[in-house]
Design an enzyme around this catalytic site. Sequence first.
Site, PDB file in Angstrom:
ATOM      1  N   ARG A   1      20.574  19.921  14.354  1.00  0.00           N
ATOM      2  CA  ARG A   1      20.041  19.049  15.397  1.00  0.00           C
ATOM      3  C   ARG A   1      19.432  17.824  14.744  1.00  0.00           C
ATOM      4  O   ARG A   1      18.476  17.938  13.981  1.00  0.00           O
ATOM      5  CB  ARG A   1      19.008  19.775  16.247  1.00  0.00           C
ATOM      6  CG  ARG A   1      18.374  18.854  17.269  1.00  0.00           C
ATOM      7  CD  ARG A   1      17.340  19.514  18.159  1.00  0.00           C
ATOM      8  NE  ARG A   1      16.739  18.507  19.036  1.00  0.00           N
ATOM      9  CZ  ARG A   1      15.424  18.288  19.124  1.00  0.00           C
ATOM     10  NH1 ARG A   1      14.570  19.017  18.421  1.00  0.00           N
ATOM     11  NH2 ARG A   1      14.961  17.335  19.911  1.00  0.00           N
TER      12      ARG A   1
ATOM     13  N   HIS B   1      14.690  10.291  20.293  1.00  0.00           N
ATOM     14  CA  HIS B   1      13.534  11.011  19.739  1.00  0.00           C
ATOM     15  C   HIS B   1      12.452   9.988  19.410  1.00  0.00           C
ATOM     16  O   HIS B   1      12.020   9.825  18.274  1.00  0.00           O
ATOM     17  CB  HIS B   1      13.958  11.791  18.484  1.00  0.00           C
ATOM     18  CG  HIS B   1      13.016  12.891  18.100  1.00  0.00           C
ATOM     19  ND1 HIS B   1      13.382  14.223  18.010  1.00  0.00           N
ATOM     20  CD2 HIS B   1      11.703  12.847  17.758  1.00  0.00           C
ATOM     21  CE1 HIS B   1      12.335  14.948  17.631  1.00  0.00           C
ATOM     22  NE2 HIS B   1      11.309  14.145  17.475  1.00  0.00           N
TER      23      HIS B   1
ATOM     24  N   GLU C   1      11.224  15.665  24.089  1.00  0.00           N
ATOM     25  CA  GLU C   1       9.816  15.698  24.458  1.00  0.00           C
ATOM     26  C   GLU C   1       9.360  14.451  25.240  1.00  0.00           C
ATOM     27  O   GLU C   1       8.494  13.683  24.776  1.00  0.00           O
ATOM     28  CB  GLU C   1       8.943  15.866  23.211  1.00  0.00           C
ATOM     29  CG  GLU C   1       9.275  17.087  22.406  1.00  0.00           C
ATOM     30  CD  GLU C   1       8.222  17.416  21.371  1.00  0.00           C
ATOM     31  OE1 GLU C   1       7.334  16.572  21.119  1.00  0.00           O
ATOM     32  OE2 GLU C   1       8.285  18.520  20.813  1.00  0.00           O
TER      33      GLU C   1
ATOM     34  N   ASN D   1      10.729  22.932  22.946  1.00  0.00           N
ATOM     35  CA  ASN D   1      10.042  22.936  21.645  1.00  0.00           C
ATOM     36  C   ASN D   1       8.720  23.656  21.839  1.00  0.00           C
ATOM     37  O   ASN D   1       7.877  23.218  22.641  1.00  0.00           O
ATOM     38  CB  ASN D   1       9.773  21.502  21.162  1.00  0.00           C
ATOM     39  CG  ASN D   1      11.045  20.768  20.795  1.00  0.00           C
ATOM     40  OD1 ASN D   1      12.127  21.352  20.752  1.00  0.00           O
ATOM     41  ND2 ASN D   1      10.930  19.480  20.530  1.00  0.00           N
TER      42      ASN D   1
ATOM     43  N   TYR E   1       5.464  25.451  19.714  1.00  0.00           N
ATOM     44  CA  TYR E   1       4.755  25.652  18.444  1.00  0.00           C
ATOM     45  C   TYR E   1       3.527  26.511  18.583  1.00  0.00           C
ATOM     46  O   TYR E   1       3.157  27.222  17.643  1.00  0.00           O
ATOM     47  CB  TYR E   1       4.321  24.297  17.853  1.00  0.00           C
ATOM     48  CG  TYR E   1       5.449  23.462  17.325  1.00  0.00           C
ATOM     49  CD1 TYR E   1       6.216  22.660  18.157  1.00  0.00           C
ATOM     50  CD2 TYR E   1       5.768  23.486  15.962  1.00  0.00           C
ATOM     51  CE1 TYR E   1       7.259  21.890  17.670  1.00  0.00           C
ATOM     52  CE2 TYR E   1       6.802  22.713  15.467  1.00  0.00           C
ATOM     53  CZ  TYR E   1       7.542  21.916  16.325  1.00  0.00           C
ATOM     54  OH  TYR E   1       8.579  21.155  15.834  1.00  0.00           O
TER      55      TYR E   1
ATOM     56  N   GLU F   1      13.034  23.409  18.773  1.00  0.00           N
ATOM     57  CA  GLU F   1      12.081  23.271  17.669  1.00  0.00           C
ATOM     58  C   GLU F   1      11.052  24.391  17.704  1.00  0.00           C
ATOM     59  O   GLU F   1      10.610  24.777  18.785  1.00  0.00           O
ATOM     60  CB  GLU F   1      11.305  21.944  17.729  1.00  0.00           C
ATOM     61  CG  GLU F   1      12.077  20.731  17.292  1.00  0.00           C
ATOM     62  CD  GLU F   1      11.272  19.476  17.436  1.00  0.00           C
ATOM     63  OE1 GLU F   1      10.048  19.504  17.176  1.00  0.00           O
ATOM     64  OE2 GLU F   1      11.843  18.451  17.857  1.00  0.00           O
TER      65      GLU F   1
HETATM   66  O1  LIG Z   1      -3.155  15.969  16.906  1.00  0.00           O
HETATM   67  S1  LIG Z   1      -3.709  15.974  18.283  1.00  0.00           S
HETATM   68  O2  LIG Z   1      -4.400  17.266  18.588  1.00  0.00           O
HETATM   69  O3  LIG Z   1      -4.563  14.818  18.542  1.00  0.00           O
HETATM   70  C1  LIG Z   1      -2.419  15.823  19.354  1.00  0.00           C
HETATM   71  C2  LIG Z   1      -1.480  17.011  19.191  1.00  0.00           C
HETATM   72  C3  LIG Z   1      -0.150  16.501  19.507  1.00  0.00           C
HETATM   73  N1  LIG Z   1       0.846  17.532  19.717  1.00  0.00           N
HETATM   74  C4  LIG Z   1       1.556  17.763  18.456  1.00  0.00           C
HETATM   75  C5  LIG Z   1       2.769  18.614  18.680  1.00  0.00           C
HETATM   76  N2  LIG Z   1       3.607  18.016  19.719  1.00  0.00           N
HETATM   77  C6  LIG Z   1       4.739  18.856  20.031  1.00  0.00           C
HETATM   78  C7  LIG Z   1       5.595  19.013  18.868  1.00  0.00           C
HETATM   79  O4  LIG Z   1       6.297  17.770  18.584  1.00  0.00           O
HETATM   80  C8  LIG Z   1       7.414  18.024  17.791  1.00  0.00           C
HETATM   81  O5  LIG Z   1       6.865  18.700  16.711  1.00  0.00           O
HETATM   82  C9  LIG Z   1       7.043  18.274  15.373  1.00  0.00           C
HETATM   83  C10 LIG Z   1       5.778  18.672  14.629  1.00  0.00           C
HETATM   84  O6  LIG Z   1       4.681  18.027  15.224  1.00  0.00           O
HETATM   85  C11 LIG Z   1       7.332  16.799  15.285  1.00  0.00           C
HETATM   86  O7  LIG Z   1       7.543  16.424  13.946  1.00  0.00           O
HETATM   87  C12 LIG Z   1       8.569  16.544  16.105  1.00  0.00           C
HETATM   88  O8  LIG Z   1       9.049  15.219  15.951  1.00  0.00           O
HETATM   89  C13 LIG Z   1       8.228  16.764  17.568  1.00  0.00           C
HETATM   90  O9  LIG Z   1       9.432  16.839  18.319  1.00  0.00           O
HETATM   91  C14 LIG Z   1       2.884  17.869  20.965  1.00  0.00           C
HETATM   92  C15 LIG Z   1       1.707  17.009  20.749  1.00  0.00           C
END
Ligand SMILES: O=S(=O)(O)CCCN1CCN(CCO[C@@H]2O[C@H](CO)[C@@H](O)[C@H](O)[C@H]2O)CC1
Length: 478
Positions: free
Chosen positions: A84, A129, A174, A314, A316, A382
């Site tokens: 991807r 993206h 996203e 996605n 996490y 993801e």
């Molecule tokens: O830091 S703060 O608390 O102020 C804000 C948190 C922001 N989150 C981070 C994870 N993102 C979803 C995952 O986002 C994804 O995850 C990967 C890892 O991050 C990225 O590299 C990818 O590009 C993205 O698609 C949603 C927003």
Amino acid sequence: AQVNGTLNNKRFPDDFKFGVATASYQVEGAWNEDGKGENVWDQVTHRVPSPIVNNDTGDVACDSYHKYKEDVAMLKDLGVDFYRFSISWSRILPTGFDNKINEAGLQYYKNLVKELRANGIEPLVTLYHWDLPQPLQDIGGWPNEIIIDKYVDYARVLFRELGDEVKYWLTFNEPKQTCNAGYGLAQKAPFITSPGMADYLCTHNVLRAHAKTWRLYDEQFRKDQKGTIGITLDIQWYEPSSNSTADIEAAETKMQFALGWYANPIVYGDYPSIMQSNIARRSAQEGFKESRLPQFTEEEKKYMKGTYDFLGVNLYTASLVRATDEPNPSMGLDEDSEVLAWQPDDWETAFSSWLKVVPWGMRKLVTWMKNTYDNPKIMITENGYSDSGTLEDDGRISYYERYLSSLRDAMEFDEVDVIGYAAWSLMDNFEWLAGYSEKFGLYHVDFNSPNRERTAKKSALWYKNLLETRCLVEECVD
Ligand SMILES: O=S(=O)(O)CCCN1CCN(CCO[C@@H]2O[C@H](CO)[C@@H](O)[C@H](O)[C@H]2O)CC1
């Protein structure tokens, strides 16, 4: 099932696809080479002062623009079914408009796709993206509805030029990050602060651009190219903080505001009713003549409904949710939901502050999606873990084992139709605001060396073995 920490012992089905994911701005570099135009991430990372840790930029990143053959060799060695990656709009259309196509930029992606196919690897292409051409942001970007047809023009070029070899497409990665983080909370490019206003306008246009693009593919390309097209939505699992009715309802509301915002229009044709009612009521209280949440026309609802072959997601992490009887009166996506979400400090955490390790959230999420969206095909596009860069990354292996076990439980016990899984990420790359300070890769990248040497971490060997055995434990059961 995970009984006292044991892993699911069922083999992943033969037709279940394993892959890895990257994104153009995070790995390609060559930010201004061979005719590529400037995009919003080039613009914000070149600002002085920079909002990025250590003033890092994606100017070179992993230099995949020049080293893509090495990347494909790594993919081949891992034994992935698919790769991807995303396409940089401004590498194809330097001004964002389709009156000027950059042949050199197009050739890069044709070469990458050819190299993947030559190694038996399926390309899964994300059209967008987050790297919007700057000239389009200069005329307002996603909140300006002129953007809809510019995006569809861009998509048409990709379907036409790459569609004979690319059979799996994702319109957006996203969109909540593009709209809420990019235009609401100033956490992502273009760093605009307009919470509860521009984020809703942005989403209204992203959704209509998505629907128009899905219909374009379905009506004008699918017959000949026989591909499949979806969208990738980001979500964390939102767990009620108690079994009180109020907290259970609060968690459901949070899921509707965080995932339903996009999935409800795409699956059912309209925004979630709780979003429509909360925001209409609050907008009236704030003195607006109409709701801050835009409305779809009846024909837009019909046009939008069902515009997906599968749903990419996605995942996490997770948060707890509780109800509150003192809602925050400010405008904004979180405030408009009128519930409270948080992550307990004592939850296991990765290197990124937001990334709490909550494996059971994976099963909860995909089972909720099955029940809420009428059993769609789901691809985990993801899932991944951050650390500070060690090659002995046991934390990442443990994260993947437990999240994949939870996913396999959902498939086995809740019969969720999960068609594939992509680990984020193939290699360490530009982690947005965190720059290169947070590492997500199965491969280590040496950003201090001009050659950007890639080195397999322990997790790469673990993932390679998983892809060979398709099973999380020694003794697998079919
Ligand atoms: O830091 S703060 O608390 O102020 C804000 C948190 C922001 N989150 C981070 C994870 N993102 C979803 C995952 O986002 C994804 O995850 C990967 C890892 O991050 C990225 O590299 C990818 O590009 C993205 O698609 C949603 C927003």
